[in-house]
Design a protein around this motif. Sequence first.
Motif, short mmCIF file in Angstrom:
data_model
loop_
_atom_site.label_atom_id
_atom_site.label_comp_id
_atom_site.label_asym_id
_atom_site.label_seq_id
_atom_site.Cartn_x
_atom_site.Cartn_y
_atom_site.Cartn_z
N ILE A 47 44.85 38.03 81.58
CA ILE A 47 44.74 39.48 81.34
C ILE A 47 45.23 39.82 79.94
CG2 ILE A 47 45.63 41.75 82.05
CD1 ILE A 47 45.62 40.67 84.94
N HIS A 48 46.26 39.10 79.49
CA HIS A 48 46.80 39.37 78.15
C HIS A 48 45.87 38.85 77.06
CE1 HIS A 48 49.70 39.88 74.93
NE2 HIS A 48 49.52 38.61 74.59
N GLN A 49 45.24 37.68 77.28
CA GLN A 49 44.47 37.04 76.22
C GLN A 49 43.05 37.58 76.10
OE1 GLN A 49 45.45 34.83 73.94
NE2 GLN A 49 47.56 34.73 74.71
N ASP A 50 42.39 37.87 77.20
CA ASP A 50 40.98 38.25 77.19
C ASP A 50 40.84 39.76 77.05
OD1 ASP A 50 38.21 38.71 77.80
OD2 ASP A 50 38.16 36.74 78.73
N HIS A 51 40.22 40.21 75.95
CA HIS A 51 40.10 41.65 75.70
C HIS A 51 39.22 42.34 76.73
CE1 HIS A 51 36.38 40.09 73.86
NE2 HIS A 51 35.89 41.30 74.04
N LEU A 290 39.17 34.26 92.79
CA LEU A 290 37.96 33.69 93.36
C LEU A 290 36.89 34.74 93.63
CD1 LEU A 290 39.45 31.09 95.87
CD2 LEU A 290 38.53 30.68 93.60
N TRP A 291 37.32 35.99 93.92
CA TRP A 291 36.36 37.03 94.24
C TRP A 291 35.97 37.88 93.03
CZ3 TRP A 291 37.68 39.65 99.61
CH2 TRP A 291 37.66 38.66 100.59
N ASN A 292 36.49 37.56 91.88
CA ASN A 292 36.28 38.41 90.72
C ASN A 292 35.54 37.63 89.63
OD1 ASN A 292 36.88 39.88 88.16
ND2 ASN A 292 38.01 41.21 89.55
N SER A 293 34.33 38.07 89.33
CA SER A 293 33.51 37.35 88.34
C SER A 293 34.10 37.44 86.94
CB SER A 293 32.09 37.91 88.34
OG SER A 293 32.08 39.30 88.04
N GLN A 294 34.74 38.57 86.59
CA GLN A 294 35.31 38.72 85.25
C GLN A 294 36.50 37.79 85.05
OE1 GLN A 294 35.77 43.15 85.26
NE2 GLN A 294 34.60 43.05 83.36
N VAL A 295 37.33 37.65 86.10
CA VAL A 295 38.48 36.74 86.00
C VAL A 295 37.99 35.30 85.90
CG1 VAL A 295 40.50 35.84 87.21
CG2 VAL A 295 40.06 38.29 87.20
N LEU A 299 38.59 32.74 82.85
CA LEU A 299 39.17 31.41 83.07
C LEU A 299 38.30 30.33 82.45
CD1 LEU A 299 41.38 29.71 84.37
CD2 LEU A 299 40.05 29.74 86.50
N ARG A 300 36.96 30.46 82.62
CA ARG A 300 36.05 29.48 82.01
C ARG A 300 36.13 29.53 80.49
NH1 ARG A 300 32.51 31.00 86.40
NH2 ARG A 300 31.63 32.66 85.07
N CYS A 302 38.75 30.49 78.69
CA CYS A 302 40.04 29.91 78.29
C CYS A 302 40.01 28.39 78.40
CB CYS A 302 41.14 30.49 79.17
SG CYS A 302 42.80 29.92 78.77
N ALA A 303 39.40 27.87 79.48
CA ALA A 303 39.30 26.42 79.65
C ALA A 303 38.43 25.81 78.56
CB ALA A 303 38.73 26.10 81.03
N GLY A 304 37.34 26.49 78.20
CA GLY A 304 36.47 26.00 77.13
C GLY A 304 37.19 25.95 75.80
N GLN A 305 38.00 26.97 75.52
CA GLN A 305 38.76 26.98 74.27
C GLN A 305 39.78 25.85 74.24
OE1 GLN A 305 40.38 30.95 74.18
NE2 GLN A 305 38.54 31.84 73.24
N CYS A 306 40.44 25.60 75.38
CA CYS A 306 41.43 24.52 75.44
C CYS A 306 40.76 23.16 75.23
CB CYS A 306 42.15 24.54 76.78
SG CYS A 306 43.24 25.96 77.00
N VAL A 307 39.59 22.97 75.86
CA VAL A 307 38.87 21.70 75.69
C VAL A 307 38.43 21.54 74.24
CG1 VAL A 307 36.78 20.44 76.32
CG2 VAL A 307 38.13 21.59 78.09
N GLY A 308 37.93 22.62 73.63
CA GLY A 308 37.51 22.57 72.24
C GLY A 308 38.64 22.22 71.30
#
Length: 316
Positions: A47-51, A290-295, A299-300, A302-308
């Motif tokens: 919530i803090h990181q994603d605008h 799990l029920w929230n598409s925006q969350v 998460l995807r 953030c995970a992509g940025q970490c992998v990159g």
Amino acid sequence: MEKRNTSSDFILLGLFKHTRLHLARLAVVLTMAIASLLGNTLMLLLIHQDHRLHTPMYFLLSQFSLMGMMLVSTTVPRMAAGFLTGKKSISPTDCGLQIFISLILSGRESFLLAAMSYDCYVAVCHPLRYPVLMSRQVCLRMTLGSWSLGTADELVQAVTTLSFPYCSAHEIDHFFCEAPALVCLACADTSVFEHVMYICCVLMLLVPFSLILTSYSLILAAVLRMCSTEALRKAFATCSSHLAVVGLFYGAAIFIYMRPKSYRSAAHDKVVSAFYTVFTPTLNSLIYSLWNSQVKGALRKCAGQCVGQCVALNHE
């Protein structure tokens, strides 16, 4: 098992006995507690990181996650330490702090759920006026209101609970200091206080619940007037996770605080309290993720940025 105890300290008998089965159950509880802390921490970071999550609904959800972390941190570490070390005594100050925190978090959670139901109502019934009706100032006022409402009442309850004279054993058949369990040990007439505490708890539950019912009655009326399948899907997506959390919270709260005294059992109370303090915060974070598409999208991302970043570091 602890053999010595000062006259003023209390003894928490705990949730588990020293058997292999109970040791396995403790491992499950600790796993759920760690999952709750990690899940709610991850929710706060997302919530803090994603605008895209910088909206009133997710601001209220961040407060919800914060409460879950506080509730788990207040009860589980001492319970686990008491089981593993055998040191089960707790001072009156720490006991009063546990009572106050558990009461204020339960009261605040009920009002926060009411605020979130109002957010759902505005999003479904007045989408064009949403930025005005759910502005940043309104969210801050709701948050401050949910923190302040009932704080004085809960403080009075905690202080009054500890002011009673208690029997010499001072043994609380619970895994943390909870007002109903502690009052049962008082060597004095506590009937008036119990009635007042019962009324206060019922009001703290029913007033927000009436606001939630009102919000969802208006939402239901608006949904029934919708002819678009897409609009119905969006309304369901907006409200479904919140309704699931409301069901979890009020189911446990009604069982703990609104049952007649003759139907209460210490063993049942401990199990329900464990469900409310450990499992519910974990389930809440899972429901909202799990029920929230925006969350899930955040998460995807953030995970992509970490992998990159990891790939870039490996190439260097």
